[in-house]
Design an enzyme around this catalytic site. Structure first.
Site, PDB file in Angstrom:
ATOM      1  N   ASN A  68      -5.993 -11.761   7.945  1.00 37.06           N
ATOM      2  CA  ASN A  68      -5.677 -11.768   9.368  1.00 37.06           C
ATOM      3  C   ASN A  68      -5.092 -13.141   9.703  1.00 37.06           C
ATOM      4  O   ASN A  68      -5.826 -14.125   9.761  1.00 37.06           O
ATOM      5  CB  ASN A  68      -6.976 -11.516  10.154  1.00 37.06           C
ATOM      6  CG  ASN A  68      -6.807 -11.671  11.652  1.00 37.06           C
ATOM      7  OD1 ASN A  68      -5.693 -11.790  12.157  1.00 37.06           O
ATOM      8  ND2 ASN A  68      -7.920 -11.660  12.375  1.00 37.06           N
ATOM      9  N   HIS A  89     -11.366  -6.942  17.320  1.00 40.17           N
ATOM     10  CA  HIS A  89     -11.716  -8.272  16.804  1.00 40.17           C
ATOM     11  C   HIS A  89     -12.425  -9.053  17.921  1.00 40.17           C
ATOM     12  O   HIS A  89     -12.073  -8.931  19.085  1.00 40.17           O
ATOM     13  CB  HIS A  89     -10.454  -9.002  16.342  1.00 40.17           C
ATOM     14  CG  HIS A  89     -10.769 -10.254  15.581  1.00 40.17           C
ATOM     15  ND1 HIS A  89     -11.165 -11.418  16.211  1.00 40.17           N
ATOM     16  CD2 HIS A  89     -10.804 -10.520  14.249  1.00 40.17           C
ATOM     17  CE1 HIS A  89     -11.410 -12.346  15.280  1.00 40.17           C
ATOM     18  NE2 HIS A  89     -11.197 -11.821  14.088  1.00 40.17           N
ATOM     19  N   GLY A 129     -14.363 -18.611  11.431  1.00 40.97           N
ATOM     20  CA  GLY A 129     -13.685 -19.894  11.572  1.00 40.97           C
ATOM     21  C   GLY A 129     -14.615 -21.094  11.591  1.00 40.97           C
ATOM     22  O   GLY A 129     -14.194 -22.200  11.936  1.00 40.97           O
ATOM     23  N   GLU A 148     -18.144  -8.628  11.124  1.00 45.10           N
ATOM     24  CA  GLU A 148     -17.776 -10.032  11.288  1.00 45.10           C
ATOM     25  C   GLU A 148     -18.728 -10.709  12.266  1.00 45.10           C
ATOM     26  O   GLU A 148     -18.526 -10.640  13.494  1.00 45.10           O
ATOM     27  CB  GLU A 148     -16.348 -10.145  11.840  1.00 45.10           C
ATOM     28  CG  GLU A 148     -15.294  -9.541  10.944  1.00 45.10           C
ATOM     29  CD  GLU A 148     -13.947 -10.211  11.136  1.00 45.10           C
ATOM     30  OE1 GLU A 148     -13.388 -10.681  10.150  1.00 45.10           O
ATOM     31  OE2 GLU A 148     -13.475 -10.282  12.293  1.00 45.10           O
TER      32      GLU A 148
HETATM   33  P1  PGA Z   1     -12.099 -16.638   9.171  1.00 44.40           P
HETATM   34  O1  PGA Z   1     -11.711 -15.435  10.178  1.00 44.40           O
HETATM   35  O2  PGA Z   1     -11.981 -16.102   7.776  1.00 44.40           O
HETATM   36  O3  PGA Z   1     -11.098 -17.720   9.465  1.00 44.40           O
HETATM   37  O4  PGA Z   1     -13.506 -17.029   9.476  1.00 44.40           O
HETATM   38  C1  PGA Z   1     -12.095 -14.126   9.887  1.00 44.40           C
HETATM   39  C2  PGA Z   1     -11.617 -13.201  10.975  1.00 44.40           C
HETATM   40  O5  PGA Z   1     -11.642 -13.575  12.156  1.00 44.40           O
HETATM   41  O6  PGA Z   1     -11.183 -12.066  10.675  1.00 44.40           O
END
Ligand code: PGA
Length: 245
Positions: A11, A95, A171, A165
């Site tokens: 993503n 999301h 992040g 998630e």
């Molecule tokens: P990340 O994001 O791998 O940067 O933690 C994952 C996501 O939001 O799908």
């Protein structure tokens, strides 16, 4: 029984201009014939150009959101059919950044999934708890509630992928313990309407932790943000998933 298929999906969020298309070229070169599904979800502006690069390769593409309607007076939005025409096979829906930044409810997400299916897209439905919900012991109830309210009837392993998630892991470089991932994925396996539905984990997946995360029961792959932007990183994650397959 059909086994869930394995998928490593990247993503890109609001990152990437044409200069980054070389990352897609490099990924294709490194994985001409992967034993798992491999997808990138770039900004909508890059889909068509990336589709030209991906044509005939194993790289599949996805959008990051679509509107619930097929067309009309919705400034700034794109429809599932538009994504499909631009080369998408998947679309990420629900999301947490859409739920937070754009106030999307599970009811909204449900309508978007219906619209994505009508356009022939496979929905990647994202679910996850906040840190406060986890601390309050509400993780499983939150996930079950989001699943019940976001997923329309008629979901199958062909038209839907579920991504767990945890919002506090996105992040941040923080991840749940493997036991915590196993617990949620076990519940999702039982609650998913099709036992062959692919269940992805997302939230700070990187080349260093991918092998152990993909070894967790009922984890069929990953939804990867930051570490999908560089082919050198995402390629290692694809390889980790291949090793687990
Ligand atoms: P990340 O994001 O791998 O940067 O933690 C994952 C996501 O939001 O799908």
């Amino acid at each position: 029984m059909t086994q869930p298929s394995k998928l490593a999906a990247g993503n890109w969020k609001m990152n990437g201009t044409r200069a980054q298309l070389d990352e897609a070229r490099a990924l294709i070169a490194q994985h001409p014939d992967p034993r798992v599904g491999m997808a990138l979800c770039p900004p909508a502006t890059l889909l068509s150009a990336m589709a030209e690069i991906a044509a005939g390769s194993a790289l599949k593409l996805g959008g990051q959101d679509c509107h619930a309607q097929t067309k009309g007076a919705h400034t700034g939005d794109v429809s599932g059919a538009m994504l499909a025409e631009a080369g998408a096979q998947y679309v990420i829906l629900g999301h947490s950044e859409r739920r937070t930044d754009h106030g999307e409810s599970s009811t909204d997400v449900r309508a978007k999934i219906e619209s994505a299916w009508a356009a022939g897209l496979t929905a990647i439905l994202c679910l996850g708890e906040t840190e406060a919900q986890r601390d309050a012991g509400e993780t499983l109830a939150t996930i079950k509630g989001q699943l019940a309210h976001s997923l329309p009837g008629g979901a199958t392993a062909d038209n839907t992928v579920i991504a767990y998630e945890p919002i506090w892991a996105i992040g941040t470089g923080r991840t749940p313990t493997l036991e915590q991932i196993a617990e949620v994925h076990g519940v999702l396996r039982g609650a998913a309407p099709d036992p062959a539905m692919s269940l992805l984990y997302g939230g700070s997946v990187n080349p260093s932790n991918a092998v152990e995360i993909f070894g967790v029961p009922n984890v069929d792959g990953g939804l990867v943000g930051g570490a999908s932007l560089k082919a050198s990183d995402f390629s290692q994650i694809v390889s980790a998933l291949e090793a687990s397959a």
